[in-house]
Design a protein around this motif. Structure first.
Motif, PDB file in Angstrom:
ATOM      1  N   VAL A   6      27.798  42.881  44.210  1.00  0.00           N
ATOM      2  CA  VAL A   6      29.018  43.120  43.444  1.00  0.00           C
ATOM      3  C   VAL A   6      29.921  41.905  43.586  1.00  0.00           C
ATOM      4  N   PHE A   7      30.500  41.461  42.463  1.00  0.00           N
ATOM      5  CA  PHE A   7      31.343  40.269  42.473  1.00  0.00           C
ATOM      6  C   PHE A   7      32.543  40.518  41.578  1.00  0.00           C
ATOM      7  N   THR A   8      33.741  40.230  42.075  1.00  0.00           N
ATOM      8  CA  THR A   8      34.972  40.380  41.292  1.00  0.00           C
ATOM      9  C   THR A   8      35.641  39.028  41.137  1.00  0.00           C
ATOM     10  N   THR A   9      36.038  38.700  39.888  1.00  0.00           N
ATOM     11  CA  THR A   9      36.672  37.414  39.612  1.00  0.00           C
ATOM     12  C   THR A   9      37.544  37.548  38.374  1.00  0.00           C
ATOM     13  N   GLN A  10      38.023  36.422  37.836  1.00  0.00           N
ATOM     14  CA  GLN A  10      38.842  36.414  36.626  1.00  0.00           C
ATOM     15  C   GLN A  10      38.245  35.454  35.609  1.00  0.00           C
ATOM     16  N   ASN A  11      38.492  35.758  34.316  1.00  0.00           N
ATOM     17  CA  ASN A  11      38.061  34.824  33.279  1.00  0.00           C
ATOM     18  C   ASN A  11      39.154  33.775  33.049  1.00  0.00           C
ATOM     19  N   ASP A  12      38.985  32.954  32.029  1.00  0.00           N
ATOM     20  CA  ASP A  12      39.931  31.867  31.759  1.00  0.00           C
ATOM     21  C   ASP A  12      41.320  32.381  31.371  1.00  0.00           C
ATOM     22  N   GLU A  13      41.399  33.663  30.942  1.00  0.00           N
ATOM     23  CA  GLU A  13      42.685  34.243  30.553  1.00  0.00           C
ATOM     24  C   GLU A  13      43.292  35.068  31.696  1.00  0.00           C
ATOM     25  N   ASN A  14      42.731  34.881  32.912  1.00  0.00           N
ATOM     26  CA  ASN A  14      43.219  35.564  34.111  1.00  0.00           C
ATOM     27  C   ASN A  14      43.071  37.077  34.055  1.00  0.00           C
ATOM     28  N   ILE A  15      42.075  37.548  33.322  1.00  0.00           N
ATOM     29  CA  ILE A  15      41.768  38.976  33.278  1.00  0.00           C
ATOM     30  C   ILE A  15      40.654  39.247  34.279  1.00  0.00           C
ATOM     31  N   THR A  16      40.908  40.152  35.191  1.00  0.00           N
ATOM     32  CA  THR A  16      39.967  40.450  36.267  1.00  0.00           C
ATOM     33  C   THR A  16      38.805  41.296  35.762  1.00  0.00           C
ATOM     34  N   TYR A  17      37.599  40.988  36.238  1.00  0.00           N
ATOM     35  CA  TYR A  17      36.447  41.839  35.954  1.00  0.00           C
ATOM     36  C   TYR A  17      35.547  41.904  37.181  1.00  0.00           C
ATOM     37  N   THR A  18      34.783  42.968  37.248  1.00  0.00           N
ATOM     38  CA  THR A  18      33.834  43.179  38.338  1.00  0.00           C
ATOM     39  C   THR A  18      32.433  43.301  37.768  1.00  0.00           C
ATOM     40  N   HIS A  19      31.517  42.564  38.340  1.00  0.00           N
ATOM     41  CA  HIS A  19      30.118  42.631  37.907  1.00  0.00           C
ATOM     42  C   HIS A  19      29.272  43.156  39.058  1.00  0.00           C
ATOM     43  N   GLU A  20      28.509  44.206  38.772  1.00  0.00           N
ATOM     44  CA  GLU A  20      27.601  44.790  39.755  1.00  0.00           C
ATOM     45  C   GLU A  20      26.198  44.824  39.170  1.00  0.00           C
ATOM     46  N   GLY A  21      25.231  44.295  39.919  1.00  0.00           N
ATOM     47  CA  GLY A  21      23.862  44.325  39.424  1.00  0.00           C
ATOM     48  C   GLY A  21      22.983  43.273  40.065  1.00  0.00           C
ATOM     49  N   LYS A  22      21.979  42.858  39.306  1.00  0.00           N
ATOM     50  CA  LYS A  22      21.017  41.870  39.781  1.00  0.00           C
ATOM     51  C   LYS A  22      21.552  40.453  39.579  1.00  0.00           C
ATOM     52  N   TRP A  23      21.180  39.559  40.502  1.00  0.00           N
ATOM     53  CA  TRP A  23      21.624  38.168  40.444  1.00  0.00           C
ATOM     54  C   TRP A  23      20.428  37.245  40.662  1.00  0.00           C
ATOM     55  N   LYS A  24      20.519  36.052  40.065  1.00  0.00           N
ATOM     56  CA  LYS A  24      19.499  35.039  40.280  1.00  0.00           C
ATOM     57  C   LYS A  24      20.175  33.678  40.244  1.00  0.00           C
ATOM     58  N   ARG A  34      29.307  45.098  33.849  1.00  0.00           N
ATOM     59  CA  ARG A  34      30.526  44.302  33.966  1.00  0.00           C
ATOM     60  C   ARG A  34      31.692  45.095  33.383  1.00  0.00           C
ATOM     61  N   LYS A  35      32.678  45.388  34.239  1.00  0.00           N
ATOM     62  CA  LYS A  35      33.846  46.145  33.816  1.00  0.00           C
ATOM     63  C   LYS A  35      35.093  45.282  33.946  1.00  0.00           C
ATOM     64  N   TRP A  36      35.930  45.339  32.910  1.00  0.00           N
ATOM     65  CA  TRP A  36      37.122  44.507  32.849  1.00  0.00           C
ATOM     66  C   TRP A  36      38.370  45.319  33.150  1.00  0.00           C
ATOM     67  N   ASP A  37      39.336  44.664  33.770  1.00  0.00           N
ATOM     68  CA  ASP A  37      40.611  45.309  34.079  1.00  0.00           C
ATOM     69  C   ASP A  37      41.555  45.173  32.886  1.00  0.00           C
ATOM     70  N   SER A  38      41.072  45.606  31.722  1.00  0.00           N
ATOM     71  CA  SER A  38      41.847  45.541  30.486  1.00  0.00           C
ATOM     72  C   SER A  38      41.250  46.531  29.485  1.00  0.00           C
ATOM     73  N   PRO A  39      42.084  47.310  28.788  1.00  0.00           N
ATOM     74  CA  PRO A  39      41.557  48.269  27.804  1.00  0.00           C
ATOM     75  C   PRO A  39      41.005  47.603  26.551  1.00  0.00           C
ATOM     76  N   ASP A  40      41.236  46.301  26.390  1.00  0.00           N
ATOM     77  CA  ASP A  40      40.792  45.597  25.185  1.00  0.00           C
ATOM     78  C   ASP A  40      39.352  45.090  25.286  1.00  0.00           C
ATOM     79  N   PHE A  41      38.726  45.257  26.455  1.00  0.00           N
ATOM     80  CA  PHE A  41      37.370  44.756  26.656  1.00  0.00           C
ATOM     81  C   PHE A  41      36.370  45.907  26.730  1.00  0.00           C
ATOM     82  N   TYR A  42      35.149  45.610  26.295  1.00  0.00           N
ATOM     83  CA  TYR A  42      34.068  46.590  26.377  1.00  0.00           C
ATOM     84  C   TYR A  42      33.445  46.580  27.773  1.00  0.00           C
ATOM     85  N   VAL A  43      32.897  47.703  28.186  1.00  0.00           N
ATOM     86  CA  VAL A  43      32.073  47.756  29.384  1.00  0.00           C
ATOM     87  C   VAL A  43      30.691  47.231  29.004  1.00  0.00           C
TER      88      VAL A  43
END
Length: 204
Positions: A6-24, A34-43
């Motif tokens: 699980v990794f939590t960070t921000q995009n270029d517009e400073n909107i926080t999102y969390t990604h949980e899953g497989k990594w390579k 990937r879930k965003w801390d904004s109602p304007d983004f899709y899951v």
């Protein structure tokens, strides 16, 4: 790093999102959410390739129903249809469809009982009142709202572009009905509509 996590960070517009899953190699790769801390983004849940969301048609249409105030689910029969007919939606090629077309589809019947639908494509005629095309998630996509002659609304997503179709045009849409739901219009009103996964939108 590779594996699951699980990794939590921000995009270029400073909107926080969390990604949980497989990594390579430090990037999301394989199944993830990937879930965003904004109602304007899709899951964005499903397949990721080297950090990019590359959903299957089923994952795409599910994701398009996750934005706040425009959220819908997908009836069970439609989920099975989307899973078994991915190429039909990716290519917009109706010749790949071997089933029956429901040319007598009734909005009020679907609104009454959605469980009777989702296993065949339907044909709807109406006027385009809004249409937008975009390149997102690795593919060309079209979103539009269509109103039929009885003032019934259809909330439509489709792979590819609807060539020569513009706002105000009368069209024939061949699509899979997904859900009966309410979305918030640009004026802030709740509008009842049928969410659809379109294969074809043709100007008449």
């Amino acid at each position: 790093a590779s594996g699951s996590g699980v990794f939590t960070t921000q995009n270029d517009e400073n909107i926080t999102y969390t990604h949980e899953g497989k990594w390579k190699n430090g990037l999301p790769h394989g199944y993830g959410c990937r879930k965003w801390d904004s109602p304007d983004f899709y899951v964005q849940e499903g397949n990721f390739v080297e950090g990019n969301y590359v959903p299957t048609p089923l994952e795409f249409f599910v994701a398009r129903g996750t934005r706040k105030n425009n959220d819908y689910t997908i009836i069970d029969k439609a989920k099975v249809f989307l899973k078994n007919n991915s190429d039909l939606f990716l290519t917009n090629d109706l010749s790949l469809y071997k089933g029956d077309l429901d040319r007598n589809f009734q909005y009020k019947a679907f609104a009454k009982n959605q469980s009777q639908y989702g296993d065949k494509l339907v044909v709807v005629y109406g006027t385009v009142i809004q249409i937008m095309e975009s390149n997102s998630w690795g593919d060309e996509h079209t979103f539009c709202i269509i109103v039929d002659g009885y003032r019934n609304y259809y909330y439509v997503n489709m792979y590819g572009f609807a060539d020569n179709v513009y706002e105000g045009n009368w069209v024939a849409m061949t699509a899979l009905p997904l859900d009966y739901f309410t979305y918030e219009s640009v004026s802030g009103n709740d509008v009842w509509a049928i969410a659809c996964a379109a294969v074809s939108i043709k100007r008449q």
